[in-house]
Scaffold this motif. Structure first.
Motif, mmCIF file in Angstrom:
data_model
loop_
_atom_site.group_PDB
_atom_site.id
_atom_site.type_symbol
_atom_site.label_atom_id
_atom_site.label_comp_id
_atom_site.label_asym_id
_atom_site.label_seq_id
_atom_site.Cartn_x
_atom_site.Cartn_y
_atom_site.Cartn_z
ATOM 1 N N LEU A 3 36.406 38.496 33.824
ATOM 2 C CA LEU A 3 36.112 39.041 35.149
ATOM 3 C C LEU A 3 35.667 40.499 35.060
ATOM 4 C CD1 LEU A 3 39.027 37.533 37.256
ATOM 5 C CD2 LEU A 3 36.621 36.927 37.352
ATOM 6 N N PHE A 4 36.205 41.218 34.097
ATOM 7 C CA PHE A 4 35.825 42.620 33.941
ATOM 8 C C PHE A 4 34.379 42.743 33.466
ATOM 9 C CE2 PHE A 4 40.438 42.567 33.641
ATOM 10 C CZ PHE A 4 40.754 43.506 34.593
ATOM 11 N N ASP A 5 33.954 41.850 32.581
ATOM 12 C CA ASP A 5 32.552 41.826 32.149
ATOM 13 C C ASP A 5 31.638 41.524 33.335
ATOM 14 O OD1 ASP A 5 33.270 42.269 29.459
ATOM 15 O OD2 ASP A 5 33.513 40.115 29.110
ATOM 16 N N GLU A 6 32.064 40.560 34.143
ATOM 17 C CA GLU A 6 31.276 40.211 35.324
ATOM 18 C C GLU A 6 31.193 41.386 36.294
ATOM 19 O OE1 GLU A 6 32.809 36.594 37.054
ATOM 20 O OE2 GLU A 6 32.761 35.570 35.121
ATOM 21 N N ALA A 7 32.298 42.108 36.459
ATOM 22 C CA ALA A 7 32.299 43.266 37.359
ATOM 23 C C ALA A 7 31.342 44.343 36.850
ATOM 24 C CB ALA A 7 33.713 43.830 37.493
ATOM 25 N N GLU A 8 31.339 44.577 35.530
ATOM 26 C CA GLU A 8 30.418 45.564 34.967
ATOM 27 C C GLU A 8 28.970 45.164 35.214
ATOM 28 O OE1 GLU A 8 31.524 46.064 30.859
ATOM 29 O OE2 GLU A 8 32.985 47.626 31.368
ATOM 30 N N THR A 9 28.656 43.894 35.023
ATOM 31 C CA THR A 9 27.298 43.404 35.261
ATOM 32 C C THR A 9 26.906 43.591 36.719
ATOM 33 O OG1 THR A 9 27.515 41.800 33.473
ATOM 34 C CG2 THR A 9 25.800 41.375 35.102
ATOM 35 N N LYS A 10 27.823 43.285 37.628
ATOM 36 C CA LYS A 10 27.533 43.442 39.054
ATOM 37 C C LYS A 10 27.289 44.905 39.413
ATOM 38 C CE LYS A 10 29.855 39.281 40.599
ATOM 39 N NZ LYS A 10 30.952 38.668 41.352
ATOM 40 N N VAL A 11 28.082 45.807 38.851
ATOM 41 C CA VAL A 11 27.888 47.238 39.115
ATOM 42 C C VAL A 11 26.521 47.665 38.600
ATOM 43 C CG1 VAL A 11 28.630 49.555 38.420
ATOM 44 C CG2 VAL A 11 30.314 47.897 39.224
ATOM 45 N N GLU A 12 26.185 47.254 37.383
ATOM 46 C CA GLU A 12 24.887 47.624 36.814
ATOM 47 C C GLU A 12 23.732 47.092 37.658
ATOM 48 O OE1 GLU A 12 25.440 46.095 32.880
ATOM 49 O OE2 GLU A 12 26.601 47.840 32.244
ATOM 50 N N ASN A 13 23.868 45.867 38.165
ATOM 51 C CA ASN A 13 22.828 45.297 39.024
ATOM 52 C C ASN A 13 22.738 46.036 40.355
ATOM 53 O OD1 ASN A 13 22.156 43.409 37.078
ATOM 54 N ND2 ASN A 13 23.452 41.821 37.960
ATOM 55 N N ALA A 27 31.146 56.379 36.759
ATOM 56 C CA ALA A 27 32.513 56.441 37.284
ATOM 57 C C ALA A 27 33.056 55.038 37.560
ATOM 58 C CB ALA A 27 32.546 57.286 38.549
ATOM 59 N N LEU A 28 32.213 54.188 38.142
ATOM 60 C CA LEU A 28 32.652 52.817 38.423
ATOM 61 C C LEU A 28 32.925 52.047 37.129
ATOM 62 C CD1 LEU A 28 30.222 51.895 41.346
ATOM 63 C CD2 LEU A 28 32.679 52.293 41.501
ATOM 64 N N LEU A 29 32.062 52.210 36.140
ATOM 65 C CA LEU A 29 32.265 51.531 34.862
ATOM 66 C C LEU A 29 33.516 52.046 34.152
ATOM 67 C CD1 LEU A 29 28.586 51.263 33.590
ATOM 68 C CD2 LEU A 29 29.990 49.451 34.596
ATOM 69 N N ASP A 30 33.796 53.350 34.292
ATOM 70 C CA ASP A 30 35.027 53.915 33.723
ATOM 71 C C ASP A 30 36.264 53.298 34.368
ATOM 72 O OD1 ASP A 30 33.577 55.517 32.008
ATOM 73 O OD2 ASP A 30 33.827 57.352 33.221
ATOM 74 N N ILE A 31 36.217 53.116 35.686
ATOM 75 C CA ILE A 31 37.341 52.508 36.397
ATOM 76 C C ILE A 31 37.553 51.074 35.918
ATOM 77 C CG2 ILE A 31 38.115 51.644 38.658
ATOM 78 C CD1 ILE A 31 36.713 54.157 39.862
ATOM 79 N N ILE A 32 36.461 50.337 35.762
ATOM 80 C CA ILE A 32 36.569 48.951 35.278
ATOM 81 C C ILE A 32 37.171 48.928 33.881
ATOM 82 C CG2 ILE A 32 35.249 46.916 34.575
ATOM 83 C CD1 ILE A 32 33.316 47.598 36.923
ATOM 84 N N ASP A 33 36.744 49.856 33.011
ATOM 85 C CA ASP A 33 37.291 49.908 31.653
ATOM 86 C C ASP A 33 38.782 50.234 31.660
ATOM 87 O OD1 ASP A 33 34.962 49.189 30.367
ATOM 88 O OD2 ASP A 33 34.325 51.262 29.997
#
Length: 103
Positions: A3-13, A27-33
């Motif tokens: 789910l975290f990989d999917e969230a990163e992809t969605k943020v990037e899109n 910042a969003l990717l840092d939070i996901i990590d």
């Protein structure tokens, strides 16, 4: 894919689609990590260790009693990993967090 990989992809899109500034994306990717590290850390193990874990998990999956717990504890002692039992339990519950490494 977790789910975290999917969230990163969605943020990037979304960043590309909505013209969000790169600083916000970072910042969003840092939070996901940070969330991934806290709630689904990657557990590294060899293929042999993974097979032991899968066997123990398959033997215990239908048991919600002391025998199921013993299956888990037996796997933990056989795996000889340099992680704590809570991290192993995360991998037990979420096998996608396991990364197979060379010995």
């Amino acid at each position: 894919m977790t789910l975290f990989d999917e969230a990163e992809t969605k943020v990037e899109n979304l960043v590309g689609d909505l013209n969000i500034p790169l600083g916000v994306e970072g910042a969003l990717l840092d939070i996901i990590d940070e969330l991934r590290d806290e709630y689904a850390p990657t557990v590294k193990m060899t293929d042999a260790q993974y097979k032991i874990l899968v066997l123990a998990r398959n033997n215990a999956v239908n048991r919600v009693d002391k025998v199921g717990l013993l299956e888990f504890m037996s796997a933990y002692s056989l795996l000889n990993l340099e992680i704590d039992h809570l991290s192993l339990m995360q991998a037990w519950l979420h096998p996608k967090t396991i990364k197979i490494v060379d010995e």
